[in-house]
Design an enzyme around this catalytic site. Structure first.
Site, short mmCIF file in Angstrom:
data_model
loop_
_atom_site.label_atom_id
_atom_site.label_comp_id
_atom_site.label_asym_id
_atom_site.label_seq_id
_atom_site.Cartn_x
_atom_site.Cartn_y
_atom_site.Cartn_z
N PRO A 89 8.05 8.07 -8.45
CA PRO A 89 7.68 8.28 -9.53
C PRO A 89 7.92 8.65 -10.28
O PRO A 89 7.92 8.50 -11.89
CB PRO A 89 6.57 8.83 -8.88
CG PRO A 89 6.38 10.07 -7.80
CD PRO A 89 7.54 9.23 -7.02
N GLU A 116 5.66 14.43 1.20
CA GLU A 116 6.13 14.46 0.20
C GLU A 116 7.63 13.50 -0.52
O GLU A 116 7.66 14.51 -1.85
CB GLU A 116 6.30 16.43 0.22
CG GLU A 116 5.26 16.78 0.71
CD GLU A 116 3.97 16.76 -0.24
OE1 GLU A 116 4.29 17.26 -1.74
OE2 GLU A 116 2.92 16.34 0.41
N ARG A 153 11.81 -13.60 -7.91
CA ARG A 153 11.53 -14.51 -8.64
C ARG A 153 12.98 -14.87 -9.98
O ARG A 153 12.69 -15.95 -10.39
CB ARG A 153 10.62 -13.53 -9.67
CG ARG A 153 8.93 -13.36 -9.75
CD ARG A 153 7.84 -12.89 -9.51
NE ARG A 153 7.92 -14.36 -11.16
CZ ARG A 153 6.93 -15.33 -11.04
NH1 ARG A 153 6.30 -15.46 -10.12
NH2 ARG A 153 6.62 -15.67 -12.40
N ASP A 168 6.38 -16.48 -17.80
CA ASP A 168 5.75 -15.41 -18.39
C ASP A 168 5.96 -14.62 -18.70
O ASP A 168 6.23 -14.59 -20.10
CB ASP A 168 6.63 -15.46 -17.21
CG ASP A 168 5.86 -16.06 -15.23
OD1 ASP A 168 5.27 -16.42 -15.54
OD2 ASP A 168 6.99 -15.54 -14.83
#
Ligand code: SAH
Length: 251
Positions: A89, A116, A153, A168
């Site tokens: 993150p 963690e 993709r 897209d």
């Protein structure tokens, strides 16, 4: 392109990779994806991959050596150094542009954290940390799948019609226009305006359809994600439509 994914839940990743265009690309060999069980790179009888954090505190941390061994094994097997991505993150936010950049690497290795997170020293072998959004998940597997899908993709031949990738959302800094398919009338409720297919799409007038789609793309982007327009590459017609839309809004 080759993508290796290292995880303690290989089945979770493998199952998800069987579906849809990505699944077919792997089956055809357009894309080579190998999922590896981190536990295979342990040396103890109990195949332990985690331990308590130094300094105390809740939760467990993925040990460094199995991850180092996994990176070494992939490198040895391939005879070349992969671009090593750690799901985190705290990483570079994944965007269409980041996905396109990663798709240019011949070989990417994605490490999935758990608990963690991973021992900080693993970062010495990582080229880039990638985040799929500002939220915390319980593991890197879903992030690895998202990264794999976005990257795949961009590989020629993965998405059948190359045009559809170019059109897209985000590819040109614009959100995609709305799509409709048959039937023209849902359940015979012709009276409900929201259930009508826009007349222009049924008209067969291709120039008008193209202009309508451009207008819808621009209107949606302006309403939902105006900041995207700063980096968008617009042709003359789009710039003209955008000026109209902005003028309409000011009214
Ligand atoms: N304590 C860590 C988060 C650990 S979450 C921190 O606050 O930074 C456990 C694992 O899930 C992470 O190691 C990572 O591999 C994965 N993960 C969680 N959220 C993610 C996100 N938004 N993007 C990518 N990976 C994520």
């Amino acid at each position: 392109m080759r993508i290796d994914i290292v995880t303690i839940f290989p089945a979770m990743v493998e199952n998800a990779l069987r579906a849809g265009v990505v699944g077919r690309a792997i089956e055809r060999g357009t894309l080579d994806v190998a999922v590896r069980d981190l536990r295979e790179f342990t040396t103890d009888r109990h195949r332990v991959v985690d331990d308590v954090p130094y300094g105390g505190g809740p939760g467990m941390v993925l040990k460094p050596e199995p991850l180092f061994r996994a990176i070494d094994a992939v490198e040895r097997e391939r005879g070349s150094r992969p671009y090593v991505v750690l799901t985190s993150p705290q990483g570079t936010p994944l965007t269409q542009a980041v996905g396109e950049r990663l798709s240019q690497a011949p070989h990417v290795l994605v490490l999935c954290g758990r608990y963690e997170g991973v021992d900080e020293r693993v970062r010495s072998r990582v080229d880039e940390e990638i985040s799929i959004g500002d939220y915390v998940m319980s593991g890197g597997e879903l992030a690895a799948l998202v990264i794999t899908d976005v990257v795949a993709r961009f590989i020629p031949g993965v998405v059948g019609d190359d045009q559809s990738v170019a059109a897209d959302s985000f590819s040109r800094g614009l959100l995609d226009f709305p799509q409709y398919t048959r039937p023209a009338e849902v359940d015979g409720r012709a009276a409900d305006e929201r259930l009508k297919v826009p007349e222009v799409l049924l008209s067969g007038n291709h120039a008008e359809i193209r202009r309508w789609r451009k207008r819808e793309s621009l209107a949606r982007t302006l309403a939902r994600r105006p900041e995207l327009l700063n980096g968008a590459s617009l042709d003359d017609e789009e710039q003209e439509i955008l000026r109209e839309l902005v003028a309409e809004r000011a009214r």
